[in-house]
Write an enzyme that holds these catalytic residues in place. Structure first.
Site, mmCIF file in Angstrom:
data_model
loop_
_atom_site.group_PDB
_atom_site.id
_atom_site.type_symbol
_atom_site.label_atom_id
_atom_site.label_comp_id
_atom_site.label_asym_id
_atom_site.label_seq_id
_atom_site.Cartn_x
_atom_site.Cartn_y
_atom_site.Cartn_z
ATOM 1 N N GLU A 444 0.845 -1.212 0.000
ATOM 2 C CA GLU A 444 0.000 0.000 0.000
ATOM 3 C C GLU A 444 0.879 1.260 0.000
ATOM 4 O O GLU A 444 0.586 2.245 0.650
ATOM 5 C CB GLU A 444 -0.936 -0.040 1.220
ATOM 6 C CG GLU A 444 -2.214 0.759 1.105
ATOM 7 C CD GLU A 444 -3.072 0.401 -0.095
ATOM 8 O OE1 GLU A 444 -3.256 1.289 -0.932
ATOM 9 O OE2 GLU A 444 -3.543 -0.749 -0.195
HETATM 10 C C1 LIG Z 1 2.319 -9.729 1.203
HETATM 11 C C2 LIG Z 1 2.085 -8.773 0.092
HETATM 12 C C3 LIG Z 1 0.784 -8.446 -0.269
HETATM 13 C C4 LIG Z 1 0.545 -7.589 -1.329
HETATM 14 N N1 LIG Z 1 -0.745 -7.361 -1.760
HETATM 15 C C5 LIG Z 1 -0.938 -6.717 -2.932
HETATM 16 C C6 LIG Z 1 -2.237 -6.666 -3.536
HETATM 17 O O1 LIG Z 1 -3.222 -7.157 -2.994
HETATM 18 N N2 LIG Z 1 -2.370 -6.057 -4.743
HETATM 19 C C7 LIG Z 1 -1.303 -5.509 -5.384
HETATM 20 O O2 LIG Z 1 -1.480 -5.010 -6.478
HETATM 21 N N3 LIG Z 1 -0.064 -5.525 -4.843
HETATM 22 C C8 LIG Z 1 0.141 -6.128 -3.638
HETATM 23 N N4 LIG Z 1 1.385 -6.176 -3.091
HETATM 24 C C9 LIG Z 1 2.493 -5.520 -3.771
HETATM 25 C C10 LIG Z 1 2.989 -4.295 -3.022
HETATM 26 O O3 LIG Z 1 2.033 -3.291 -3.046
HETATM 27 C C11 LIG Z 1 4.328 -3.881 -3.689
HETATM 28 O O4 LIG Z 1 5.265 -4.874 -3.353
HETATM 29 C C12 LIG Z 1 4.770 -2.515 -3.219
HETATM 30 O O5 LIG Z 1 3.937 -1.545 -3.785
HETATM 31 C C13 LIG Z 1 6.215 -2.196 -3.610
HETATM 32 O O6 LIG Z 1 6.420 -2.444 -4.956
HETATM 33 P P1 LIG Z 1 7.677 -3.321 -5.425
HETATM 34 O O7 LIG Z 1 7.677 -4.563 -4.608
HETATM 35 O O8 LIG Z 1 7.599 -3.472 -6.882
HETATM 36 O O9 LIG Z 1 8.928 -2.473 -5.010
HETATM 37 P P2 LIG Z 1 9.647 -1.344 -5.894
HETATM 38 O O10 LIG Z 1 8.632 -0.458 -6.477
HETATM 39 O O11 LIG Z 1 10.595 -2.011 -6.822
HETATM 40 O O12 LIG Z 1 10.467 -0.563 -4.797
HETATM 41 C C14 LIG Z 1 11.688 -1.048 -4.232
HETATM 42 C C15 LIG Z 1 12.272 0.005 -3.292
HETATM 43 O O13 LIG Z 1 12.574 1.196 -4.036
HETATM 44 C C16 LIG Z 1 11.917 2.324 -3.481
HETATM 45 N N5 LIG Z 1 11.459 3.173 -4.587
HETATM 46 C C17 LIG Z 1 10.770 2.815 -5.682
HETATM 47 N N6 LIG Z 1 10.562 3.879 -6.455
HETATM 48 C C18 LIG Z 1 11.097 4.936 -5.845
HETATM 49 C C19 LIG Z 1 11.201 6.324 -6.155
HETATM 50 N N7 LIG Z 1 10.668 6.842 -7.261
HETATM 51 N N8 LIG Z 1 11.840 7.138 -5.274
HETATM 52 C C20 LIG Z 1 12.371 6.643 -4.135
HETATM 53 N N9 LIG Z 1 12.301 5.334 -3.801
HETATM 54 C C21 LIG Z 1 11.680 4.495 -4.644
HETATM 55 C C22 LIG Z 1 10.742 1.761 -2.682
HETATM 56 O O14 LIG Z 1 10.373 2.627 -1.618
HETATM 57 C C23 LIG Z 1 11.329 0.442 -2.176
HETATM 58 O O15 LIG Z 1 12.058 0.674 -1.002
HETATM 59 C C24 LIG Z 1 1.637 -6.993 -1.996
HETATM 60 C C25 LIG Z 1 2.947 -7.295 -1.599
HETATM 61 C C26 LIG Z 1 3.177 -8.178 -0.595
HETATM 62 C C27 LIG Z 1 4.598 -8.526 -0.246
#
Ligand SMILES: Cc1cc2nc3c(=O)[nH]c(=O)nc-3n(C[C@H](O)[C@H](O)[C@H](O)COP(=O)(O)OP(=O)(O)OC[C@H]3O[C@@H](n4cnc5c(N)ncnc54)[C@H](O)[C@@H]3O)c2cc1C
Length: 607
Positions: A444
Site C-alpha cells: 500500500e
Molecule cells: C504480502 C504482500 C501483499 C501484497 N498485496 C498486494 C495486492 O493485494 N495487490 C497488489 O497489487 N499488490 C500487492 N502487493 C504488492 C505491493 O504493493 C508492492 O510490493 C509494493 O507496492 C512495492 O512495490 P515493489 O515490490 O515493486 O517495489 P519497488 O517499487 O521495486 O520498490 C523497491 C524500493 O525502491 C523504493 N522506490 C521505488 N521507487 C522509488 C522512487 N521513485 N523514489 C524513491 N524510492 C523508490 C521503494 O520505496 C522500495 O524501497 C503486496 C505485496 C506483498 C509482499
C-alpha cells in the site's frame, strides 16, 4: 501467546471523551443511526467476535499457512467457519449503502471494526479488507448494471474482492504495467498477463472472487495515462447473479512469505480472462487511487494493531518473569528477585508500545472523522465538499501510513525484546507479530513512497507548505490555553507550542533548499515524514492529556481516576522520551544532500 482483549476502555475514552463521536455522528447526513447505543453494541459485538473467534486462529493460522493444489487455495483450519460467522453477523456491509444490503453506517465504524479484527488476527482480516477496495471501486465507478450485479454479494461478504495492480517488473511505478486487455466484439475484453503478490487472489472462503485489474488497451498511450480498469470475476456472473462458467483467471502459485502466512498472497495468471471495463478508458489509475486515502488509513491501522497486540503480550510477561533486583532496591519483597516490570529499561519498552498504540489510535480516530465527512459528501453528491475532505485527509494519509507502520514494527520488535530469548522462539507468539508487522511498511505504498508523497507532493508542490501551516495552527490553538499551567500539562503544552513553530520554520527552510537542489526532497523525505509523525502524535497525546486532566480535576469523567492518571503519565512519557527523536530527524533532513548523493554508483561495492 498474547490473549487479545479488545481495548474497549481506551476506545470508548477516545470516541466519547476525546473526539465527541456522538456529536460527530449527529452532524453527518448518514450518521443518524449511529446512536451511542448502536456504537456500543457494535463495539461489544465486534470485541466478542475478535476475542472468541478470530484471536484463537491467529497462531494456528500462521503455523498451518495456506496451501495450493492445481490453482485451488486452501486456507488454514477454522478460517472458513470464522469467515462464515463474520458474514452471518453482517459485519462486511457495516458502512456500505443500504440499497445494496449494507447498513449504511459512517465509515469510521468500519475502521473501529477493522482495528479490533486486525489486532486479533491481521492475516484473516485481509480477506474482507481487500474486498473493501474492490467494493469502493465498483460503487464509485461501476455503471448501474455493474453495481447491481456485483455490489450486493460483495457487501454481504458472500463474495470477496481483490485489487490487482502489481506485476513482476513494477509495484510502485505502475506506469510500467504490461497486462493487456483486448476489446471483443460484444463489448467485453480479454485480459492477458500476470499479476503478482495479489492478496486474497484465490481462497476457499467465498464462492466467487471479483478482481479489479489494471491493464492496457492495445492502442493505449505509454505510461500512467494509458491504463484502464477492469472487473474480472473468478466465475462469470449471470444476470440473476447465479454463477456461470469459470473465467480464465487462475492462481499460479502462492508466495512464500516471512509473515501473514494465513493470508493467501497469489500469483494470478490472466489467460484470456473475460473482463468488463470500469471507469473511463485510460483513466484507470486515477480511478484506482480515488479511495487511496481510506485504503492507506486501513493499512496504517496495522501499526496500531501490532503495537497493541505486542503490548498486550509483553505486559503480563513483564509482571510475571523475574530477574535480579530493581536498581533502587527490593520491590517484590516476598520473592528473591523482582519482576521485569520494575526495571526502567523494560518500562521504556512497554511505555513505548503503549504510547504508540494509544497515540496512533487517536491519530486514526481523528482522520476517520474526516473520512466520514468525505464519504457523506459523496453520497450527498456534493463534489466540492468531497474534494475538500479528500484533500484534508490527503495530508494525514502518508503520515499515518508511513509513521504508524514504522512504529508498529518497532513496537512488535520491542515486544520480542521484553521476552528476551523467549521472544525469538515460536512458543510465545511474539515473533509472529514481528514477522506479520514487517509487511506493513512495504505494501500500500512503501514508507519511502509515503514520504515522497508527503513532502514532495502534498507539502511542497500542491500547497507550498500550507497544509503544514494549517496543522501547526491547530497545534498552537490547542496548546495556548495551557501555556501557563504549572504542572506536566503546561510543560507538554509549551513543548507542543514550540514544536509547532519549529515545524513551520523547518518546512520553509526545506522549501527554499529544494528550489536550489532537487535532491533535497528525496534526501529529506523520510526524516520529514517521521518528524511529522512525532509532531502529530504529540498533538493528539496533548489532546488526550487535556481531557484526562479535566476529568481528574472535575471528577466527572466516565473512567476511573487511575485510568486518567495513567493517560497523563503516558502522555508525559511520549513528550519526554519519544518526541525528542524528532530532533535527530530535523538535523538529518537539514544536512547537505552531498553525503547521500556523492558516492559513485560503482563504488557501492569493491570486490
Ligand atoms: C504480502 C504482500 C501483499 C501484497 N498485496 C498486494 C495486492 O493485494 N495487490 C497488489 O497489487 N499488490 C500487492 N502487493 C504488492 C505491493 O504493493 C508492492 O510490493 C509494493 O507496492 C512495492 O512495490 P515493489 O515490490 O515493486 O517495489 P519497488 O517499487 O521495486 O520498490 C523497491 C524500493 O525502491 C523504493 N522506490 C521505488 N521507487 C522509488 C522512487 N521513485 N523514489 C524513491 N524510492 C523508490 C521503494 O520505496 C522500495 O524501497 C503486496 C505485496 C506483498 C509482499
Amino acid at each position: 501467546m498474547p490473549q487479545y482483549k479488545a481495548p474497549l476502555r481506551d476506545m470508548r475514552f477516545q470516541l466519547n471523551e476525546v473526539f465527541d463521536y456522538a456529536g460527530h455522528y449527529a452532524s453527518l447526513s448518514n450518521g443518524g443511526d449511529a446512536t451511542p447505543d448502536m456504537v456500543d453494541a457494535i463495539l461489544e459485538g465486534c470485541a466478542t467476535l475478535c476475542e472468541e473467534v478470530l484471536a484463537p486462529l491467529y497462531a494456528t493460522g500462521d503455523h498451518e499457512g495456506c496451501s495450493i493444489t492445481d490453482g485451488v487455495v486452501t486456507t488454514p483450519k477454522g478460517y472458513k467457519e470464522a469467515y462464515a460467522q463474520y458474514v452471518a453477523g453482517g459485519w462486511q456491509g457495516l458502512s456500505h449503502p443500504q440499497e445494496y444490503g449494507g447498513q449504511g453506517l459512517p465509515m469510521s465504524l468500519n475502521l473501529l471494526k477493522s482495528e479490533m479484527m486486525g489486532t486479533a488476527n491481521w492475516p484473516f482480516t485481509m480477506y474482507p479488507g481487500l474486498s473493501l477496495g474492490c467494493m469502493n471501486t465498483v460503487f464509485q465507478f461501476g455503471n448501474t448494471e455493474q453495481k447491481n450485479l456485483y455490489m450486493p454479494p460483495l457487501v454481504s461478504g458472500e463474495w470477496t474482492g481483490t485489487m490487482c495492480l502489481t506485476e513482476p517488473q513494477c509495484g510502485t511505478d505502475l506506469a510500467q504495467i504490461r497486462t493487456k486487455a483486448e476489446p471483443q466484439a460484444d463489448g467485453t475484453y480479454k485480459l492477458y498477463g500476470t499479476k503478482i503478490y495479489i492478496s486474497s487472489g484465490e481462497h476457499d472462503l467465498a464462492e466467487n472472487i471479483i478482481h479489479i485489474v489494471l491493464a492496457r488497451l492495445p492502442d493505449a498511450p505509454k505510461g500512467t495515462r494509458g491504463i484502464s480498469l477492469f472487473i474480472v470475476p473468478k466465475f462469470m456472473v449471470n444476470a440473476d447473479r447465479s454463477l456461470g462458467e469459470r473465467n480464465s483467471v487462475k492462481a499460479g502459485a502462492l508466495e512464500h512469505k516471512m509473515g501473514i502466512r494465513a493470508s493467501a498472497t497469489c500469483v494470478m495468471n490472466f489467460d484470456g480472462a473475460t473482463g468488463f471495463m470500469i471507469s473511463e478508458q485510460n483513466k484507470g489509475l486515477e480511478a484506482m487511487f480515488t479511495f487511496m486515502n481510506t485504503a492507506r488509513i486501513g493499512t496504517a491501522l496495522q501499526g496500531v494493531a501490532h503495537a497493541e497486540l505486542s503490548y498486550q503480550g509483553a505486559v503480563p510477561y513483564a509482571k510475571d518473569r523475574r530477574s535480579m533486583r530493581a536498581l533502587t532496591g527490593k520491590k517484590d519483597t516476598d520473592h528473591p528477585n523482582d519482576a521485569l516490570i520494575w526495571h526502567a529499561d523494560v518500562r521504556r519498552m512497554l511505555l513505548t508500545q503503549r504510547a504508540v498504540a494509544e497515540g496512533g489510535r487517536a491519530m486514526i480516530y481523528h482522520a476517520a472523522k474526516l473520512a466520514d465527512h468525505m464519504v457523506a459528501s459523496l453520497a450527498e453528491g456534493d463534489n466540492a465538499k468531497y474534494a475538500e475532505y479528500d484533500d484534508r485527509l490527503g495530508f494525514y494519509t502518508p503520515i499515518l501510513k508511513g509513521f504508524l507502520t514504522e512504529l508498529g514494527l518497532e513496537c512488535a520488535n520491542l515486544g520480542m525484546q521484553v521476552f528476551g530469548g523467549h521472544g525469538y522462539v515460536k512458543d510465545y507468539g511474539m515473533e509472529q507479530i514481528a514477522r506479520d508487522a514487517r509487511i506493513s511498511t512495504l505494501y500500500e505504498g512503501t514508507t519511502g513512497i509515503q514520504a515522497l508523497d508527503l513532502l514532495g507532493r502534498k507539502v511542497l508542490l500542491q500547497s507550498r507548505g500550507k497544509v503544514v501551516f494549517g496543522f501547526t495552527g491547530e497545534m498552537i490553538d490547542q496548546a495556548k490555553p495551557y501555556l501557563l499551567d504549572g504542572g506536566p500539562l503546561g510543560k507538554m503544552a509549551r513543548t507542543a507550542f514550540k514544536r509547532a513553530i519549529q515545524w513551520k520554520v523547518l518546512t520553509v527552510r526545506l522549501m527554499l533548499r529544494a528550489k536550489k537542489d532537487r535532491d533535497v526532497v528525496g534526501a529529506a523525505s523520510y526524516d520529514f515524514l517521521m518528524y511529522a509523525g512525532y509532531m502529530m502524535m504529540g498533538h493528539f497525546w496533548l489532546k488526550q492529556a487535556i481531557v484526562a486532566s479535566k476529568a481528574l480535576s472535575s471528577g466527572k469523567g466516565a473512567e476511573s481516576k487511575e485510568f486518567y492518571t495513567a493517560k497523563g503519565q503516558t502522555a508525559e512519557f511520549f513528550f519526554e522520551r519519544l518526541l525528542p527523536r524528532a530532533d535527530g530527524h530535523k538535523a538529518t533532513m537539514l544536512s547537505p544532500t552531498s553525503s547521500i548523493m556523492q558516492m559513485n554508483n560503482d563504488h557501492f561495492t569493491f570486490q
